[in-house]
Motif scaffolding. Sequence first.
Motif, PDB file in Angstrom:
ATOM      1  N   PHE A 153       0.855  -1.196   0.000  1.00  0.00           N
ATOM      2  CA  PHE A 153       0.000   0.000   0.000  1.00  0.00           C
ATOM      3  C   PHE A 153       0.884   1.236   0.000  1.00  0.00           C
ATOM      4  N   MET A 154       0.612   2.132  -0.938  1.00  0.00           N
ATOM      5  CA  MET A 154       1.376   3.380  -0.992  1.00  0.00           C
ATOM      6  C   MET A 154       0.442   4.582  -1.086  1.00  0.00           C
ATOM      7  N   LEU A 155       0.707   5.565  -0.229  1.00  0.00           N
ATOM      8  CA  LEU A 155      -0.009   6.838  -0.232  1.00  0.00           C
ATOM      9  C   LEU A 155       0.856   7.907  -0.886  1.00  0.00           C
ATOM     10  N   ILE A 156       0.254   8.648  -1.807  1.00  0.00           N
ATOM     11  CA  ILE A 156       0.940   9.776  -2.441  1.00  0.00           C
ATOM     12  C   ILE A 156       0.078  11.010  -2.215  1.00  0.00           C
ATOM     13  N   HIS A 157       0.693  12.050  -1.668  1.00  0.00           N
ATOM     14  CA  HIS A 157      -0.113  13.200  -1.250  1.00  0.00           C
ATOM     15  C   HIS A 157       0.563  14.519  -1.611  1.00  0.00           C
ATOM     16  N   PRO A 158       0.309  15.039  -2.816  1.00  0.00           N
ATOM     17  CA  PRO A 158       0.848  16.349  -3.211  1.00  0.00           C
ATOM     18  C   PRO A 158      -0.029  17.485  -2.663  1.00  0.00           C
ATOM     19  N   MET A 159       0.590  18.626  -2.383  1.00  0.00           N
ATOM     20  CA  MET A 159      -0.101  19.728  -1.691  1.00  0.00           C
ATOM     21  C   MET A 159      -0.296  20.976  -2.551  1.00  0.00           C
ATOM     22  N   ASN A 160       0.314  21.043  -3.734  1.00  0.00           N
ATOM     23  CA  ASN A 160       0.348  22.315  -4.469  1.00  0.00           C
ATOM     24  C   ASN A 160      -1.021  22.813  -4.907  1.00  0.00           C
ATOM     25  N   ILE A 161      -1.975  21.921  -5.170  1.00  0.00           N
ATOM     26  CA  ILE A 161      -3.311  22.365  -5.605  1.00  0.00           C
ATOM     27  C   ILE A 161      -3.987  23.140  -4.482  1.00  0.00           C
ATOM     28  N   ASP A 162      -3.932  22.603  -3.279  1.00  0.00           N
ATOM     29  CA  ASP A 162      -4.494  23.303  -2.121  1.00  0.00           C
ATOM     30  C   ASP A 162      -3.804  24.647  -1.920  1.00  0.00           C
ATOM     31  N   ASN A 163      -2.489  24.638  -2.039  1.00  0.00           N
ATOM     32  CA  ASN A 163      -1.716  25.865  -1.841  1.00  0.00           C
ATOM     33  C   ASN A 163      -2.109  26.939  -2.870  1.00  0.00           C
ATOM     34  N   ALA A 164      -2.308  26.511  -4.128  1.00  0.00           N
ATOM     35  CA  ALA A 164      -2.727  27.457  -5.176  1.00  0.00           C
ATOM     36  C   ALA A 164      -4.112  28.024  -4.865  1.00  0.00           C
ATOM     37  N   GLY A 165      -5.006  27.179  -4.367  1.00  0.00           N
ATOM     38  CA  GLY A 165      -6.356  27.636  -4.012  1.00  0.00           C
ATOM     39  C   GLY A 165      -6.337  28.653  -2.889  1.00  0.00           C
ATOM     40  N   HIS A 166      -5.435  28.471  -1.913  1.00  0.00           N
ATOM     41  CA  HIS A 166      -5.338  29.433  -0.801  1.00  0.00           C
ATOM     42  C   HIS A 166      -4.764  30.771  -1.274  1.00  0.00           C
ATOM     43  N   HIS A 167      -4.001  30.753  -2.355  1.00  0.00           N
ATOM     44  CA  HIS A 167      -3.435  32.011  -2.874  1.00  0.00           C
ATOM     45  C   HIS A 167      -4.387  32.731  -3.828  1.00  0.00           C
ATOM     46  N   GLU A 168      -5.091  31.969  -4.682  1.00  0.00           N
ATOM     47  CA  GLU A 168      -5.858  32.614  -5.757  1.00  0.00           C
ATOM     48  C   GLU A 168      -7.339  32.221  -5.802  1.00  0.00           C
ATOM     49  N   GLY A 169      -7.761  31.217  -5.026  1.00  0.00           N
ATOM     50  CA  GLY A 169      -9.162  30.781  -5.048  1.00  0.00           C
ATOM     51  C   GLY A 169      -9.427  29.723  -6.107  1.00  0.00           C
ATOM     52  N   VAL A 170     -10.604  29.089  -5.983  1.00  0.00           N
ATOM     53  CA  VAL A 170     -10.929  27.978  -6.885  1.00  0.00           C
ATOM     54  C   VAL A 170     -11.122  28.448  -8.323  1.00  0.00           C
ATOM     55  N   ASP A 171     -11.655  29.664  -8.487  1.00  0.00           N
ATOM     56  CA  ASP A 171     -11.895  30.181  -9.835  1.00  0.00           C
ATOM     57  C   ASP A 171     -10.724  31.044 -10.273  1.00  0.00           C
ATOM     58  N   SER A 172      -9.583  30.415 -10.474  1.00  0.00           N
ATOM     59  CA  SER A 172      -8.379  31.163 -10.867  1.00  0.00           C
ATOM     60  C   SER A 172      -7.548  30.325 -11.817  1.00  0.00           C
ATOM     61  N   HIS A 174      -4.366  30.148 -11.736  1.00  0.00           N
ATOM     62  CA  HIS A 174      -3.302  29.524 -10.945  1.00  0.00           C
ATOM     63  C   HIS A 174      -3.766  28.174 -10.400  1.00  0.00           C
ATOM     64  N   TYR A 175      -4.982  28.153  -9.842  1.00  0.00           N
ATOM     65  CA  TYR A 175      -5.533  26.896  -9.295  1.00  0.00           C
ATOM     66  C   TYR A 175      -5.709  25.864 -10.408  1.00  0.00           C
ATOM     67  N   ARG A 176      -6.353  26.283 -11.495  1.00  0.00           N
ATOM     68  CA  ARG A 176      -6.603  25.336 -12.602  1.00  0.00           C
ATOM     69  C   ARG A 176      -5.294  24.826 -13.202  1.00  0.00           C
ATOM     70  N   ASN A 177      -4.326  25.712 -13.389  1.00  0.00           N
ATOM     71  CA  ASN A 177      -3.062  25.273 -13.983  1.00  0.00           C
ATOM     72  C   ASN A 177      -2.297  24.311 -13.070  1.00  0.00           C
ATOM     73  N   THR A 178      -2.430  24.522 -11.763  1.00  0.00           N
ATOM     74  CA  THR A 178      -1.766  23.596 -10.829  1.00  0.00           C
ATOM     75  C   THR A 178      -2.394  22.210 -10.922  1.00  0.00           C
ATOM     76  N   VAL A 179      -3.716  22.179 -11.131  1.00  0.00           N
ATOM     77  CA  VAL A 179      -4.397  20.891 -11.335  1.00  0.00           C
ATOM     78  C   VAL A 179      -3.896  20.241 -12.623  1.00  0.00           C
TER      79      VAL A 179
END
Length: 283
Positions: A153-172, A174-179
């Motif tokens: 079992f392996m867990l992979i957990h990247p954080m950059n999408i959340d971080n982009a949302g905290h900087h620019e919001g879901v409708d941005s 920056h958020y979409r490009n990070t996704v």
Amino acid sequence: MPKKVILVVLDGLAYTTAEQCMGYLQGLKTQGTSTLYKLQCELPSKSRPLYETILTGVTPVLSGIVHNDINRNSNQQSIFSLAREAGLTSAAAAFHWFSELYNRSPYDPVRDRHTEDLEQLIQHGCFYHGDHYPDNYVYLDAESLRRRHNPDFMLIHPMNIDNAGHHEGVDSSHYRNTVRISDGELSKYLPTWIEEGYQVLITSDHGMNNDKSHGGILPEERDIPLYVIGEGFSHQPDAAPKQTELCGSICELLGIAGHGKPMAAKVLVDTQALKIPYVPAAV
Ligand SMILES: [Zn+2]
């Protein structure tokens, strides 16, 4: 037959953005290799509480991990503890809060960032402690762990999408490009994982709102994706599990009988055939 499982938790990924921006995963869906479900996260829609929900099948209110500042070990049975009791190995490339929940708390970066310890619940770990730690490094850390240790079992957990949302919001952009970038990273590794027969789940802890935060009940905060890939899944369109059923479903895929966790039988194929004898470890 028990199977090996990779769980990818893309922190802060809202369902609609995943559906619109993850072209590789959507391509797999079109081809019939993956199935996409819409899940509603438990509440509050915050990270540490929902890490615990995903890994234990217990809601935040019941687990007691109700906010991000609770800094203690989980007191629930988790995929990691059940896997170890069943003699399976686990690995994680993830934010250090996972180390605090399932290994040692508080996190000591010098001691814990690189973990190789068979006594820990997460035996092979590469943990990070900055929200801006690049996602492509997280995937590299994970693939290195996978190749070196061949975990069940392996867990992979990247954080950059959340971080982009905290900087620019879901409708941005920056958020979409990070996704989009995370989707591109997945396209580098998923073909190998698929070829080698892994069962892969790609989901999120919670979504993101346009106030650059999350925590409440807005659809963009609660609606999250779940992509499943592998022969262990039924791929039925109406089989969406609850977030609390991910833990038990993964335990089934791993062949851990008697795990006692709620699970979504419809999302799996022939769960009986997957079971192996479960012998709890002596305490
Ligand atoms: Zn967040």
